[in-house]
Design a protein around this motif. Sequence first.
Motif, short mmCIF file in Angstrom:
data_model
loop_
_atom_site.label_atom_id
_atom_site.label_comp_id
_atom_site.label_asym_id
_atom_site.label_seq_id
_atom_site.Cartn_x
_atom_site.Cartn_y
_atom_site.Cartn_z
N ASP A 13 0.84 -1.21 0.00
CA ASP A 13 0.00 0.00 0.00
C ASP A 13 0.87 1.25 0.00
O ASP A 13 0.59 2.23 -0.72
CB ASP A 13 -0.93 0.01 1.23
CG ASP A 13 -1.97 -1.08 1.15
OD1 ASP A 13 -2.33 -1.48 0.02
OD2 ASP A 13 -2.44 -1.54 2.21
N GLU A 14 1.93 1.26 0.79
CA GLU A 14 2.82 2.40 0.87
C GLU A 14 3.51 2.65 -0.47
O GLU A 14 3.62 3.80 -0.93
CB GLU A 14 3.87 2.11 1.95
CG GLU A 14 4.56 3.29 2.52
CD GLU A 14 5.48 2.88 3.67
OE1 GLU A 14 6.04 3.80 4.27
OE2 GLU A 14 5.66 1.68 3.96
N GLU A 17 0.86 3.98 -3.10
CA GLU A 17 0.49 5.36 -2.80
C GLU A 17 1.59 6.32 -3.25
O GLU A 17 1.32 7.37 -3.85
CB GLU A 17 0.26 5.52 -1.29
CG GLU A 17 -0.18 6.92 -0.90
CD GLU A 17 -0.39 7.03 0.60
OE1 GLU A 17 -0.17 8.14 1.12
OE2 GLU A 17 -0.74 6.03 1.24
N THR A 18 2.84 5.97 -3.01
CA THR A 18 3.95 6.82 -3.42
C THR A 18 4.06 6.89 -4.93
O THR A 18 4.27 7.96 -5.50
CB THR A 18 5.27 6.28 -2.83
OG1 THR A 18 5.14 6.20 -1.42
CG2 THR A 18 6.44 7.17 -3.18
N LEU A 20 1.63 6.50 -7.16
CA LEU A 20 0.48 7.20 -7.75
C LEU A 20 0.47 8.68 -7.44
O LEU A 20 -0.12 9.47 -8.18
CB LEU A 20 -0.82 6.53 -7.30
CG LEU A 20 -0.99 5.09 -7.78
CD1 LEU A 20 -2.24 4.48 -7.17
CD2 LEU A 20 -1.04 5.02 -9.29
N THR A 21 1.10 9.13 -6.36
CA THR A 21 1.09 10.54 -6.01
C THR A 21 2.32 11.27 -6.54
O THR A 21 2.38 12.49 -6.46
CB THR A 21 1.04 10.73 -4.48
OG1 THR A 21 2.16 10.09 -3.89
CG2 THR A 21 -0.25 10.18 -3.91
#
Length: 104
Positions: A13-14, A17-18, A20-21
């Motif tokens: 997940d981490e 998230e990194t 995609l952002t």
Amino acid sequence: MQAGITDHVWTLDELLETLLTEEEHAAPEAKPLTHREPSAPARALPGGRGFLRLVTEPTPALKQRRKSEPPPPPASPVQAVPPPTEPPRGMVQLDLFGAPPEES
């Protein structure tokens, strides 16, 4: 972690998230390839295809290494075993695959 890029093990997940952002960046510029500079006396090859290293007199460090005698080989810890004088009794040939099938 071994390369020093992060200080902990990332979860999936981490990581997502990194990824995609993160903002998009411009593509890197293409640069022409160049040959490295020779570290010893050298002669350039025709057409800029590199260089040939020139063989010259050995360096003082190499001369010193050549002067010193090589160390004697280490004594072998394995001792020679004399061959048996006669074969052991009761030797049997092992059959690994069984007897061939009989033809009828």
